[in-house]
Motif scaffolding. Structure first.
Motif, mmCIF file in Angstrom:
data_model
loop_
_atom_site.group_PDB
_atom_site.id
_atom_site.type_symbol
_atom_site.label_atom_id
_atom_site.label_comp_id
_atom_site.label_asym_id
_atom_site.label_seq_id
_atom_site.Cartn_x
_atom_site.Cartn_y
_atom_site.Cartn_z
ATOM 1 N N LEU A 16 0.356 -0.978 0.021
ATOM 2 C CA LEU A 16 0.059 -0.005 0.039
ATOM 3 C C LEU A 16 1.050 1.221 -0.651
ATOM 4 O O LEU A 16 0.492 1.965 -0.532
ATOM 5 N N VAL A 17 2.014 0.990 0.654
ATOM 6 C CA VAL A 17 3.346 2.765 0.770
ATOM 7 C C VAL A 17 3.616 2.511 -0.997
ATOM 8 O O VAL A 17 3.669 3.524 -0.860
ATOM 9 N N SER A 53 -4.519 2.974 -9.393
ATOM 10 C CA SER A 53 -5.415 3.767 -8.112
ATOM 11 C C SER A 53 -6.370 2.535 -8.204
ATOM 12 O O SER A 53 -7.515 2.246 -6.732
ATOM 13 N N LYS A 54 -6.676 1.712 -8.922
ATOM 14 C CA LYS A 54 -7.447 0.412 -8.959
ATOM 15 C C LYS A 54 -7.091 -0.933 -7.012
ATOM 16 O O LYS A 54 -7.034 -1.263 -6.302
ATOM 17 N N ALA A 55 -5.398 -0.835 -7.923
ATOM 18 C CA ALA A 55 -4.581 -1.542 -6.927
ATOM 19 C C ALA A 55 -3.940 -0.914 -5.330
ATOM 20 O O ALA A 55 -4.696 -1.740 -4.638
ATOM 21 N N THR A 56 -4.534 0.527 -5.107
ATOM 22 C CA THR A 56 -4.123 1.569 -4.239
ATOM 23 C C THR A 56 -5.734 1.210 -2.945
ATOM 24 O O THR A 56 -6.138 1.173 -2.010
ATOM 25 N N THR A 57 -7.033 0.381 -3.865
ATOM 26 C CA THR A 57 -8.304 0.495 -3.525
ATOM 27 C C THR A 57 -7.846 -1.188 -2.977
ATOM 28 O O THR A 57 -8.699 -1.834 -1.482
ATOM 29 N N ILE A 58 -7.851 -1.675 -3.609
ATOM 30 C CA ILE A 58 -7.610 -3.232 -2.498
ATOM 31 C C ILE A 58 -7.307 -3.405 -1.907
ATOM 32 O O ILE A 58 -6.745 -3.630 -0.877
ATOM 33 N N ALA A 59 -5.471 -3.049 -1.981
ATOM 34 C CA ALA A 59 -4.725 -2.704 -0.629
ATOM 35 C C ALA A 59 -5.114 -2.027 0.166
ATOM 36 O O ALA A 59 -5.348 -2.344 1.165
ATOM 37 N N MET A 64 -7.664 -3.191 5.388
ATOM 38 C CA MET A 64 -8.652 -3.297 6.817
ATOM 39 C C MET A 64 -9.083 -4.179 7.492
ATOM 40 O O MET A 64 -9.337 -4.609 8.401
ATOM 41 N N VAL A 65 -9.347 -5.041 6.248
ATOM 42 C CA VAL A 65 -9.888 -6.686 6.756
ATOM 43 C C VAL A 65 -8.970 -6.969 7.509
ATOM 44 O O VAL A 65 -9.039 -7.956 8.524
#
Length: 147
Positions: A16-17, A53-59, A64-65
């Motif tokens: 994510l970073v 942006s898709k990778a950021t959303t998934i990460a 969070m999970v």
């Protein structure tokens, strides 16, 4: 299970970073320097979603999970229940200030010479008469004054 989930959580954090740092900022073009609207503003027109942006959303969702799962597992495996304050020992009740000790009898001092035994010597009290068999302390002349 906790160890595996912690390892996955750390990997997701690093991913994510890296993904967030690789993205360009909002209004990073020349118009953004002068206050113009960029192509990816918060409430402005939105372009197509990029791979980053898709990778950021998934990460972010995985982060969070895994965070919630680790938190739930930590509370279920806790041995003691209740808060930290409930587990703290009860403090003794507060008392008032210490009362001064009133000496009983005559004041005295203990003297121990080098290599000798301790001797208790009574101290003279002002205005007291010497006991029978004791001498009155010798009076010393007053100290000379400078003129």
């Amino acid at each position: 299970m906790t160890i595996v989930l912690t390892i996955i959580h750390v990997i997701v954090c690093f991913f994510l970073v890296v993904v967030v740092l690789q993205q360009s900022g909002k209004a990073a073009d020349l118009a953004g320097a002068f206050g113009g609207m960029g192509s990816q503003t918060a409430f402005g027109p939105r372009g197509s979603a990029t791979v980053l942006s898709k990778a950021t959303t998934i990460a972010a969702a995985l982060f969070m999970v895994t965070s919630l799962t680790l938190a739930i597992m930590a509370t279920r495996n806790a041995t003691a229940s209740g808060s930290v304050l409930e587990r703290q020992k009860a403090l003794p009740p507060k008392t008032g200030p210490a009362k001064p000790v009133v000496p009983s009898g005559k004041p005295s001092i203990s003297v121990t010479p080098d290599g000798g035994s301790t001797t208790t010597v009574p101290l003279p009290t002002p205005g007291a008469k010497p006991a029978a068999g004791q001498q009155a302390p010798a009076k010393q002349p007053p100290a000379p004054t400078k003129k």
